[in-house]
Design a protein around this motif. Structure first.
Motif, short mmCIF file in Angstrom:
data_model
loop_
_atom_site.label_atom_id
_atom_site.label_comp_id
_atom_site.label_asym_id
_atom_site.label_seq_id
_atom_site.Cartn_x
_atom_site.Cartn_y
_atom_site.Cartn_z
N SER A 28 -49.82 -99.56 9.57
CA SER A 28 -49.09 -100.14 10.71
C SER A 28 -47.61 -99.78 10.66
O SER A 28 -47.01 -99.50 11.71
N CYS A 32 -45.65 -97.63 13.52
CA CYS A 32 -44.45 -98.18 14.16
C CYS A 32 -43.28 -97.22 13.99
O CYS A 32 -42.62 -96.86 14.98
N VAL A 38 -39.19 -96.52 19.04
CA VAL A 38 -38.82 -97.53 18.04
C VAL A 38 -37.66 -97.00 17.19
O VAL A 38 -36.70 -97.72 16.91
N GLY A 84 -44.09 -105.56 12.89
CA GLY A 84 -42.75 -105.02 12.68
C GLY A 84 -42.17 -105.61 11.41
O GLY A 84 -42.88 -106.23 10.61
N SER A 106 -42.91 -102.87 16.65
CA SER A 106 -43.72 -101.83 17.28
C SER A 106 -43.70 -102.06 18.79
O SER A 106 -43.84 -103.19 19.26
#
Length: 189
Positions: A28, A32, A38, A84, A106
């Motif tokens: 993850s 991200c 981002v 995040g 994210s």
């Protein structure tokens, strides 16, 4: 005096939990931090692999041991899905009682108030547990979402720091935002 000593306490919000990042969050984190939207205003490094993300998680967790930083994963309380991260990039107690926060989320979770809730938890922890007097955030002037976020959180935009942050692309200007303990206390009452 506040001492972290490697402890990354779990913080609970209404919909989210801030917790120590785990190796299982590597995919993850990689997803991200791989998203241009981002990374473009955050100064976070581009990761080449999930292994790099796992090493970054270890690095971020180790910062708490030396009290050079304190970073939490932002997760959905119901699903434990990593969304995040946020935390204190640094803090100074003696003589200043201030800390600087940083965060990223994210983009699939943008617009739902998750970062607002995360910042609330960081402020509570910083003022109530760490005993900070002042909390700062440095924001790329072109990052409209972050500028709106900190304004909505009642941070004061204090100025424009020219050439303050260095990345692989060169030197960048930042806005400096701050909130004082007394400002936050007034909002809470």
């Amino acid at each position: 005096m506040y001492v972290c000593g490697g402890d990354i306490p779990q913080l609970e919000g209404e919909r989210i939990r801030l917790r120590r990042m785990r190796s299982t969050d590597a995919f993850s984190l990689f997803e991200c931090w791989s998203r241009k939207e981002v990374r473009e205003h955050s100064g976070i490094p581009e990761l080449d692999s999930i292994e790099d993300a796992a090493e970054m998680i270890q690095f971020l967790n180790r910062l708490s041991l030396t009290e050079d930083g304190l970073r939490w994963g932002i997760v959905n309380k119901e699903t434990d899905q990593w969304m995040g991260s946020c935390g204190y990039n640094f803090w100074q107690l003696e003589g200043a009682y201030r800390g600087e926060i940083g965060c990223e989320l994210s983009n699939q979770y943008w617009g739902y108030g998750y970062m607002h809730e995360s910042i609330d938890l960081l402020l509570h922890y910083g003022f109530e547990v760490m005993g900070l007097h002042r909390i700062e955030a440095l924001v790329d002037p072109q990052n409209e979402r972050a500028n709106r976020l900190f304004t909505a959180q009642k941070f004061q935009m204090e100025g424009y720091l020219r050439g303050y942050r260095h990345t692989a692309e060169g030197f960048h200007d930042v806005h400096i935002y701050s909130i004082l303990n007394r400002d936050w206390t007034q909002m809470e009452s």
